[in-house]
Design a protein around this motif. Structure first.
Motif, PDB file in Angstrom:
ATOM      1  N   ILE A 150       0.820  -1.211   0.000  1.00  0.00           N
ATOM      2  CA  ILE A 150       0.000   0.000   0.000  1.00  0.00           C
ATOM      3  C   ILE A 150       0.852   1.259   0.000  1.00  0.00           C
ATOM      4  CG2 ILE A 150      -1.655   1.335   1.350  1.00  0.00           C
ATOM      5  CD1 ILE A 150      -2.889  -1.338   2.226  1.00  0.00           C
ATOM      6  N   ASN A 151       1.813   1.347   0.920  1.00  0.00           N
ATOM      7  CA  ASN A 151       2.650   2.548   0.988  1.00  0.00           C
ATOM      8  C   ASN A 151       3.516   2.708  -0.254  1.00  0.00           C
ATOM      9  OD1 ASN A 151       1.746   3.519   3.426  1.00  0.00           O
ATOM     10  ND2 ASN A 151       3.357   2.560   4.636  1.00  0.00           N
ATOM     11  N   ASP A 152       4.182   1.625  -0.678  1.00  0.00           N
ATOM     12  CA  ASP A 152       5.077   1.689  -1.842  1.00  0.00           C
ATOM     13  C   ASP A 152       4.313   2.065  -3.109  1.00  0.00           C
ATOM     14  OD1 ASP A 152       7.870   0.213  -0.963  1.00  0.00           O
ATOM     15  OD2 ASP A 152       6.147  -0.572   0.116  1.00  0.00           O
ATOM     16  N   MET A 153       3.169   1.441  -3.317  1.00  0.00           N
ATOM     17  CA  MET A 153       2.408   1.694  -4.537  1.00  0.00           C
ATOM     18  C   MET A 153       1.803   3.086  -4.545  1.00  0.00           C
ATOM     19  SD  MET A 153       0.524  -1.983  -5.161  1.00  0.00           S
ATOM     20  CE  MET A 153       0.011  -1.570  -6.819  1.00  0.00           C
ATOM     21  N   SER A 154       1.259   3.515  -3.410  1.00  0.00           N
ATOM     22  CA  SER A 154       0.622   4.835  -3.365  1.00  0.00           C
ATOM     23  C   SER A 154       1.642   5.940  -3.627  1.00  0.00           C
ATOM     24  CB  SER A 154      -0.065   5.054  -2.017  1.00  0.00           C
ATOM     25  OG  SER A 154       0.852   4.949  -0.946  1.00  0.00           O
ATOM     26  N   LYS A 155       2.881   5.778  -3.127  1.00  0.00           N
ATOM     27  CA  LYS A 155       3.928   6.781  -3.366  1.00  0.00           C
ATOM     28  C   LYS A 155       4.393   6.744  -4.815  1.00  0.00           C
ATOM     29  CE  LYS A 155       5.667   6.651   1.399  1.00  0.00           C
ATOM     30  NZ  LYS A 155       6.805   6.229   2.272  1.00  0.00           N
ATOM     31  N   ASP A 156       4.630   5.533  -5.328  1.00  0.00           N
ATOM     32  CA  ASP A 156       5.156   5.383  -6.686  1.00  0.00           C
ATOM     33  C   ASP A 156       4.146   5.834  -7.742  1.00  0.00           C
ATOM     34  OD1 ASP A 156       6.901   4.756  -8.692  1.00  0.00           O
ATOM     35  OD2 ASP A 156       6.595   2.595  -8.600  1.00  0.00           O
ATOM     36  N   LEU A 157       2.880   5.570  -7.483  1.00  0.00           N
ATOM     37  CA  LEU A 157       1.834   5.906  -8.460  1.00  0.00           C
ATOM     38  C   LEU A 157       1.166   7.245  -8.167  1.00  0.00           C
ATOM     39  CD1 LEU A 157       0.177   2.374  -8.781  1.00  0.00           C
ATOM     40  CD2 LEU A 157       1.863   3.425 -10.299  1.00  0.00           C
ATOM     41  N   ASN A 158       1.666   7.938  -7.146  1.00  0.00           N
ATOM     42  CA  ASN A 158       1.138   9.250  -6.776  1.00  0.00           C
ATOM     43  C   ASN A 158      -0.365   9.201  -6.492  1.00  0.00           C
ATOM     44  OD1 ASN A 158       1.353  12.014  -6.213  1.00  0.00           O
ATOM     45  ND2 ASN A 158       0.827  12.593  -8.329  1.00  0.00           N
ATOM     46  N   THR A 159      -0.738   8.245  -5.650  1.00  0.00           N
ATOM     47  CA  THR A 159      -2.140   8.107  -5.278  1.00  0.00           C
ATOM     48  C   THR A 159      -2.237   7.972  -3.760  1.00  0.00           C
ATOM     49  OG1 THR A 159      -4.177   6.846  -5.686  1.00  0.00           O
ATOM     50  CG2 THR A 159      -2.126   5.584  -5.585  1.00  0.00           C
ATOM     51  N   THR A 160      -3.370   7.507  -3.256  1.00  0.00           N
ATOM     52  CA  THR A 160      -3.622   7.421  -1.822  1.00  0.00           C
ATOM     53  C   THR A 160      -3.934   5.984  -1.418  1.00  0.00           C
ATOM     54  OG1 THR A 160      -5.994   7.819  -2.098  1.00  0.00           O
ATOM     55  CG2 THR A 160      -4.565   9.756  -1.833  1.00  0.00           C
ATOM     56  N   VAL A 161      -4.051   5.780  -0.105  1.00  0.00           N
ATOM     57  CA  VAL A 161      -4.467   4.472   0.400  1.00  0.00           C
ATOM     58  C   VAL A 161      -5.830   4.105  -0.167  1.00  0.00           C
ATOM     59  CG1 VAL A 161      -5.135   3.182   2.469  1.00  0.00           C
ATOM     60  CG2 VAL A 161      -3.108   4.649   2.519  1.00  0.00           C
ATOM     61  N   HIS A 162      -6.715   5.077  -0.239  1.00  0.00           N
ATOM     62  CA  HIS A 162      -8.052   4.818  -0.787  1.00  0.00           C
ATOM     63  C   HIS A 162      -7.969   4.400  -2.252  1.00  0.00           C
ATOM     64  CE1 HIS A 162     -12.378   5.014  -1.129  1.00  0.00           C
ATOM     65  NE2 HIS A 162     -12.298   5.896  -2.111  1.00  0.00           N
TER      66      HIS A 162
END
Length: 463
Positions: free
Chosen positions: A41-53
């Motif tokens: 969740i953290n890695d993907m949200s940062k890499d893809l410039n999105t949120t946990v939601h």
């Protein structure tokens, strides 16, 4: 009723070598895909410039696409053949995995993972259960086969966080999708020797309107739950719309039956009490498993700031418990009724959630999660196989395409509900109290599953 071919008369040991391997591995990778993203969740949200939601929406949409299309996927096997649908599903899934690995943003990730992998899974999973039921005609052999398949499915769901965490920490979250693509290639190669026990019927009717109505109805209901954290009125509107579309679907089914045409799902499929109750227990099992996985993984990463590998290692307890109990399901089924095993599973799962709530509140260390996750794994593993066996064995060979689609749709709908409900509570307020609230809701659902399991017929066969 189709006539058995020589393939159905093979010895169970030979079938296990030639057929059961790729079928079980297919169930593993699909279940893995539903849970491994929880530790990214953290890695993907940062890499893809999105949120946990945003990541929650991608995970839930994947599970929802599976649920919405699983019934049509099961029906297509009658028309195009079980092996062909299985291979096409694997190919579509593989393309989705590659696209997800290269995703530059959330939109492409949703296309690759949520849509293509979801569609591929809906095509390949029904043949797994249809072929198992058709090829293993002996109840004991069938129970053993389902035990292995469900063990691999449960293992994929429980070990997904650990394997995903290892890959993410060592390489990248993108490599986890590359891992899925490689496994798909292996399954395709192993599946080439599978023989379809019944030839496809290209003239078999397919209810397109029913498929659309059922899919739209399920999508609206789950999307309504996802919207609860941002707009309550939108939630009510989407759920109400979904209920109306599903009511329209029911009316359409009755209309086709009155005119002598074949609907997507025959209304008679829901006239078997044992099967109906078994379907509900399947839904609750996967709801609790996926809801717990998402809740604990999100809490560990967002609130306690654990990385992917730390989160995955903590989930090892659930993996060990699920694998241990699921592999014992066949011996246990010789001594206990399937109803008893399912009830015991829900009791263990509810107890595990209670331990998770109490231990995490009283002990700040990471291993406070281990006892509860172990109990949940033991409980889920104990009841996965009996629930599936009750449902599949309630219908003859000619209806396996239909009931397999319904069974997998109900299970994946449970997974969607679990992630959507737990995620909605967490996203609204990512604090310790939100974690407790989500877990309490899941415990109540586990207890509801116990009540349903207690209503299963007492005369169900030991396998």
């Amino acid at each position: 009723m189709a006539v058995q071919t020589p393939a159905t008369a093979q010895q169970p040991a030979r079938l296990a070598r030639g057929v059961l391997g790729p079928l079980a591995l297919a169930q593993f990778i699909c279940s893995f895909a539903g849970s491994n993203m929880n530790v990214m969740i953290n890695d993907m949200s940062k890499d893809l410039n999105t949120t946990v939601h945003g990541i929650q929406v991608a995970i839930t949409t994947f599970l929802l696409v599976m649920a919405a299309l699983m019934i049509p996927g099961g029906k297509l096997t009658d028309r195009y053949g079980r092996k062909r649908c299985f291979l096409v599903g694997l190919a579509v899934y593989g393309v989705g995995a590659v696209l997800s690995a290269a995703a530059p943003g959330l939109g492409v990730l949703i296309l690759g993972n949520s849509i293509l992998e979801g569609v591929g899974t809906a095509l390949l999973i029904p043949p797994v259960y249809i072929l198992t039921t058709m090829l293993f005609t002996d109840l004991t052999a069938r129970a053993r086969a389902f035990g292995i398949i469900m063990a691999m499915g449960g293992l994929g769901a429980a070990a997904g966080p650990l394997i995903g965490g290892l890959i993410t920490t060592a390489i990248s979250w993108r490599a986890a999708f590359g891992f899925q693509a490689l496994v798909i290639i292996v399954i395709i190669l192993l599946s080439l020797r599978i023989k379809d026990p019944v030839p496809p019927d290209p003239h078999h009717a397919f209810d397109v309107q029913g498929a659309v109505l059922s899919a739209v109805g399920l999508v609206l209901v789950v999307m309504g739950i996802l919207a609860a954290s941002t707009n309550l009125w939108l939630t009510l509107g989407l759920i109400a719309g979904g209920v109306l579309v599903l009511a329209w679907f029911r009316f359409w089914v009755r209309k086709l039956e009155r005119t002598g045409r074949e609907p997507l799902i025959s209304s008679s499929i829901f006239r078997v009490r044992a099967s109906n109750l078994g379907l509900v227990t399947q839904n609750f099992q996967w709801l609790v498993l996926m809801g717990t996985s998402f809740t604990v993984a999100t809490y560990l990463q967002v609130v306690r700031h654990y990385d992917a590998i730390q989160t995955g290692v903590i989930f090892t307890a659930a993996t060990i418990g699920l694998l241990a109990s699921s592999l014992r399901s066949e011996p246990l089924s010789k001594h206990f009724k399937q109803r008893t095993l399912i009830m015991a599973g829900f009791i263990g799962t509810a107890a595990g959630i209670g331990v998770l709530i109490g231990m995490v509140k009283g002990y700040p260390g990471p291993w406070a999660f281990a006892p509860g996750l172990l109990l949940i794994g033991l409980g889920i593993g104990l009841m996965l196989t009996p629930s599936v066996n009750i449902v599949q064995s309630a219908f003859p060979e000619a209806r396996q395409g239909e009931i397999s689609g319904v069974s997998r749709s109900i299970s994946n709908l449970g997974s969607s509900f679990g992630t959507a409900i737990a995620g909605t509570i967490l996203v609204a307020d990512l604090t310790r109290s939100a974690y407790g609230a989500a877990m309490i809701v899941l415990a109540v659902i586990a207890l509801a599953g116990l009540v349903v399991a207690a209503r299963l017929p007492e005369g169900d066969q030991r396998t």
